[in-house]
Motif scaffolding. Structure first.
Motif, PDB file in Angstrom:
ATOM      1  N   THR A 123       0.841  -1.193   0.000  1.00 38.82           N
ATOM      2  CA  THR A 123       0.000   0.000   0.000  1.00 38.82           C
ATOM      3  C   THR A 123       0.877   1.243   0.000  1.00 38.82           C
ATOM      4  O   THR A 123       1.864   1.301   0.731  1.00 38.82           O
ATOM      5  N   TRP A 124       0.491   2.223  -0.804  1.00 37.22           N
ATOM      6  CA  TRP A 124       1.173   3.519  -0.814  1.00 37.22           C
ATOM      7  C   TRP A 124       0.227   4.611  -0.319  1.00 37.22           C
ATOM      8  O   TRP A 124      -0.956   4.607  -0.667  1.00 37.22           O
ATOM      9  N   GLN A 125       0.756   5.541   0.462  1.00 33.12           N
ATOM     10  CA  GLN A 125       0.073   6.805   0.740  1.00 33.12           C
ATOM     11  C   GLN A 125       0.945   7.905   0.149  1.00 33.12           C
ATOM     12  O   GLN A 125       2.172   7.914   0.350  1.00 33.12           O
ATOM     13  N   VAL A 126       0.343   8.827  -0.575  1.00 32.17           N
ATOM     14  CA  VAL A 126       1.090   9.895  -1.244  1.00 32.17           C
ATOM     15  C   VAL A 126       0.455  11.228  -0.874  1.00 32.17           C
ATOM     16  O   VAL A 126      -0.765  11.395  -0.978  1.00 32.17           O
ATOM     17  N   CYS A 127       1.289  12.172  -0.445  1.00 27.71           N
ATOM     18  CA  CYS A 127       0.781  13.478  -0.018  1.00 27.71           C
ATOM     19  C   CYS A 127       1.689  14.578  -0.557  1.00 27.71           C
ATOM     20  O   CYS A 127       2.909  14.529  -0.386  1.00 27.71           O
ATOM     21  N   SER A 128       1.078  15.583  -1.201  1.00 29.74           N
ATOM     22  CA  SER A 128       1.838  16.710  -1.737  1.00 29.74           C
ATOM     23  C   SER A 128       2.025  17.824  -0.714  1.00 29.74           C
ATOM     24  O   SER A 128       2.723  18.797  -0.976  1.00 29.74           O
ATOM     25  N   GLY A 129       1.375  17.694   0.441  1.00 32.00           N
ATOM     26  CA  GLY A 129       1.596  18.653   1.521  1.00 32.00           C
ATOM     27  C   GLY A 129       0.892  19.975   1.346  1.00 32.00           C
ATOM     28  O   GLY A 129       1.266  20.955   1.984  1.00 32.00           O
ATOM     29  N   ASP A 130      -0.153  20.019   0.517  1.00 32.29           N
ATOM     30  CA  ASP A 130      -0.855  21.282   0.296  1.00 32.29           C
ATOM     31  C   ASP A 130      -1.542  21.806   1.554  1.00 32.29           C
ATOM     32  O   ASP A 130      -1.702  23.014   1.709  1.00 32.29           O
ATOM     33  N   HIS A 131      -1.938  20.902   2.448  1.00 29.71           N
ATOM     34  CA  HIS A 131      -2.815  21.308   3.544  1.00 29.71           C
ATOM     35  C   HIS A 131      -2.256  20.969   4.925  1.00 29.71           C
ATOM     36  O   HIS A 131      -2.992  21.031   5.905  1.00 29.71           O
ATOM     37  N   ILE A 132      -0.978  20.638   5.025  1.00 26.94           N
ATOM     38  CA  ILE A 132      -0.422  20.280   6.318  1.00 26.94           C
ATOM     39  C   ILE A 132      -0.292  21.515   7.196  1.00 26.94           C
ATOM     40  O   ILE A 132      -0.192  22.645   6.715  1.00 26.94           O
ATOM     41  N   GLY A 133      -0.292  21.290   8.501  1.00 26.95           N
ATOM     42  CA  GLY A 133      -0.227  22.407   9.436  1.00 26.95           C
ATOM     43  C   GLY A 133       1.083  23.160   9.405  1.00 26.95           C
ATOM     44  O   GLY A 133       1.127  24.357   9.697  1.00 26.95           O
TER      45      GLY A 133
END
Length: 319
Positions: free
Chosen positions: A264-274
């Motif tokens: 399983t992969w999770q991919v995040c571009s970080g547009d909405h991180i705190g």
């Protein structure tokens, strides 16, 4: 070089250990590759090759901004409302992501790991977890890091020390660096054939064929794509490895792979991180043994028998 077990030297924190504890440094002089691991969380704080970042690093005197480099166990990603039922018993964990009412990223990322062995290019860190009301099992964890040339291999094992079966999952949270050109100018390849459709809380709502916007099976420009999504149906090369590859404007490729112990992969571009300063600074490319909320769905959940050990293997490289 003989293995030894020192308390590693702090890299400049003047009065006490930095927030992430002692810093364990690996270095390969032939490739000029350097890795810094932290005592707290056994986290990968930095990895660079001759000054070019493989992962987005963060300063020694700061906490990890958005799970950067973390080991995520005994569950990765989100657990809805921190609540689950396992073998007929209900459990409640603290809600750590208040906005979405979830328990996020497991229990071990803020615990201090001990050094079992440390050499110039290898580190073996261990942790005995403390049972808590919402997860009353004790796990013995061991994380082994090995640096060879421009590649870092990580293997993590978990042994159930308790007398009953434990629910278990694991993941990792490196943020691949695109280099100086930024994420929008980078190209991405993702070895997966299916998309896990998220609901408004980023919990799984179904598995679908890849939408065109998230189909990176053939390398293409990231551009403005906004990602915080899981992918399954991992495809693999001749060595049985599934990859995420991020190629920066400088032509260098930061890659992360997982072997068949995870799918399983999770991919995040970080547009909405705190952590605002880290938004779209890199791409979270997270190998996981299960998707979010597996303690409730049972999807890919490991039932870890008493005395049994579960091991996963993954790695990072710069080419």
């Amino acid at each position: 070089m003989h293995a030894h077990t020192p308390r590693a030297r702090s890299l400049g924190w003047p009065h006490a250990d930095p927030p992430t504890g002692s810093q364990h440094v690996l270095h390969d002089p032939a490739s000029s590759a350097t890795v810094v691991l932290t005592e707290v969380g056994a986290s990968l704080r930095s990895f660079d090759v001759a000054g070019r970042d493989v992962v987005v690093s963060y300063p020694e005197d700061e906490l990890s901004p958005a799970g950067h480099g973390a080991i995520l166990a005994p569950w990765p990603n989100r657990l809805a409302d921190g609540a689950y039922s396992f073998d007929g018993t209900d459990y409640q964990l603290p809600v750590t992501e208040v906005a979405r009412s979830t328990a996020l990223h497991g229990l071990v990322l803020n615990q201090r790991w001990a050094v079992r062995s440390l050499t110039t290019t290898q580190a073996r860190l261990v942790l005995e977890t403390v049972p808590v009301a919402g997860y009353p099992w004790q796990l013995g964890l061991e994380a082994h890091y090995e640096l060879r040339g421009t590649s870092l291999t990580i293997e993590v094992s978990a042994t159930n020390r308790s007398a009953t079966v434990a629910p278990y999952g694991i993941g990792f949270h490196p943020w691949l660096s695109p280099g100086d050109g930024g994420l929008d100018a980078a190209t991405l390849r993702l070895d997966a054939t299916q998309w896990v459709r998220p609901d408004e809380r980023l919990l799984p709502a179904g598995v679908e064929e890849l939408p065109q916007a998230f189909d990176f099976r053939t390398e293409r420009l990231v551009g403005s794509t906004d990602l915080d999504d899981a992918f399954v149906g991992a495809t693999r090369d001749a060595d049985g490895l599934s990859w995420i590859r991020l190629t920066g404007a400088d032509g260098r490729t930061a890659g992360v792979w997982m072997d068949e112990s995870m799918d399983t992969w999770q991919v995040c571009s970080g547009d909405h991180i705190g952590a605002v300063d880290y938004r779209r600074r890199g791409l979270a490319a997270e190998p996981m043994s299960c998707i979010a909320d597996a303690f409730n769905s049972g999807d890919r959940l490991v039932r870890l028998e008493p005395g049994a050990t579960h091991t996963v293997r993954w790695g990072l490289t710069l080419s």
